[in-house]
Scaffold this motif. Structure first.
Motif, PDB file in Angstrom:
ATOM      1  N   PRO A  54      -5.529 -24.411  -5.012  1.00  0.00           N
ATOM      2  CA  PRO A  54      -4.880 -25.432  -5.847  1.00  0.00           C
ATOM      3  C   PRO A  54      -4.822 -26.769  -5.114  1.00  0.00           C
ATOM      4  N   GLU A  55      -4.836 -27.849  -5.906  1.00  0.00           N
ATOM      5  CA  GLU A  55      -4.796 -29.187  -5.307  1.00  0.00           C
ATOM      6  C   GLU A  55      -3.506 -29.418  -4.548  1.00  0.00           C
ATOM      7  N   THR A  56      -2.410 -28.948  -5.089  1.00  0.00           N
ATOM      8  CA  THR A  56      -1.111 -29.084  -4.431  1.00  0.00           C
ATOM      9  C   THR A  56      -0.391 -27.759  -4.504  1.00  0.00           C
ATOM     10  N   LEU A  57       0.563 -27.589  -3.650  1.00  0.00           N
ATOM     11  CA  LEU A  57       1.340 -26.352  -3.618  1.00  0.00           C
ATOM     12  C   LEU A  57       2.617 -26.521  -4.426  1.00  0.00           C
ATOM     13  N   PRO A  58       3.152 -25.410  -4.961  1.00  0.00           N
ATOM     14  CA  PRO A  58       4.427 -25.503  -5.683  1.00  0.00           C
ATOM     15  C   PRO A  58       5.502 -26.128  -4.796  1.00  0.00           C
ATOM     16  N   GLY A  59       6.334 -26.967  -5.404  1.00  0.00           N
ATOM     17  CA  GLY A  59       7.376 -27.647  -4.650  1.00  0.00           C
ATOM     18  C   GLY A  59       6.903 -28.932  -4.015  1.00  0.00           C
ATOM     19  N   ASP A  60       5.632 -29.244  -4.165  1.00  0.00           N
ATOM     20  CA  ASP A  60       5.074 -30.474  -3.617  1.00  0.00           C
ATOM     21  C   ASP A  60       5.733 -31.676  -4.294  1.00  0.00           C
ATOM     22  N   THR A  61       5.993 -32.717  -3.551  1.00  0.00           N
ATOM     23  CA  THR A  61       6.680 -33.887  -4.115  1.00  0.00           C
ATOM     24  C   THR A  61       5.883 -34.514  -5.254  1.00  0.00           C
ATOM     25  N   GLN A  62       4.569 -34.451  -5.183  1.00  0.00           N
ATOM     26  CA  GLN A  62       3.747 -34.998  -6.276  1.00  0.00           C
ATOM     27  C   GLN A  62       3.985 -34.198  -7.554  1.00  0.00           C
ATOM     28  N   HIS A  63       4.038 -32.865  -7.439  1.00  0.00           N
ATOM     29  CA  HIS A  63       4.344 -32.032  -8.608  1.00  0.00           C
ATOM     30  C   HIS A  63       5.703 -32.384  -9.178  1.00  0.00           C
ATOM     31  N   GLU A  64       6.675 -32.561  -8.300  1.00  0.00           N
ATOM     32  CA  GLU A  64       8.037 -32.894  -8.741  1.00  0.00           C
ATOM     33  C   GLU A  64       8.056 -34.211  -9.495  1.00  0.00           C
ATOM     34  N   ARG A  65       7.367 -35.220  -8.973  1.00  0.00           N
ATOM     35  CA  ARG A  65       7.328 -36.529  -9.649  1.00  0.00           C
ATOM     36  C   ARG A  65       6.667 -36.417 -11.021  1.00  0.00           C
ATOM     37  N   GLU A  66       5.567 -35.667 -11.080  1.00  0.00           N
ATOM     38  CA  GLU A  66       4.879 -35.504 -12.358  1.00  0.00           C
ATOM     39  C   GLU A  66       5.749 -34.753 -13.365  1.00  0.00           C
TER      40      GLU A  66
END
Length: 156
Positions: A8-20
């Motif tokens: 995956p491009e990012t991992l769960p809990g990643d700040t980018q995921h949170e912002r999105e």
């Protein structure tokens, strides 16, 4: 280890995921085209408390939305959150709750019930409640039926 293509491009809990996720939730709950005309152009906690009841989101969320769509600077929003935190610690300050927000009323359920009541003579709210496995009061709430008290009349 997973090959690069399967990683995956990012991992769960990643700040980018949170912002999105935050951006998606904000646009879903308070669409900018709809809420922008209602939001105050400066910090107005009273107005935000009124909008809280209309939109069913917290004052904090509305402050965040104001900052996100550039109605408030980061500094103004920060001061507003600090002021809100101070107010919450004062006696008599009501805690935020969206319990009084009625939510959306399902119009099509009532229309379907009325149509079924016409087609099936004698269909009642208790019949529908039994069929759906819900309580009668929940059915009345979803159908938008007002609880009416009996009218007392003096008969001579």
């Amino acid at each position: 280890m997973l090959p690069d293509a399967d990683r995956p491009e990012t991992l769960p809990g990643d700040t980018q995921h949170e912002r999105e996720a935050d951006a998606f939730a904000a646009e879903f709950l308070t669409p900018s085209d709809s809420i922008l005309p209602e939001l105050p152009g400066r910090v107005d906690l009273r107005r935000l408390a009124e909008l809280q009841q209309v939109w069913g989101v917290s004052v904090d969320s509305l402050l965040y939305r104001c900052r996100e769509i550039w109605l408030l600077s980061d500094q103004s929003a920060g001061r507003a959150w600090r002021r809100l935190a101070e107010l919450r610690h004062q006696p008599g300050f009501a805690t935020e709750s969206v319990n009084r927000y009625p939510g959306e009323q399902p119009v099509m359920l009532r229309q379907a019930f009325e149509l079924a009541a016409k087609e099936q003579t004698g269909l009642t709210v208790p019949d529908l409640a039994h069929e759906l496995g819900w309580s009668v009061s929940r059915n009345e709430e979803l159908l938008g039926l007002v609880h009416r008290r009996p009218v007392l009349r003096l008969v001579l």
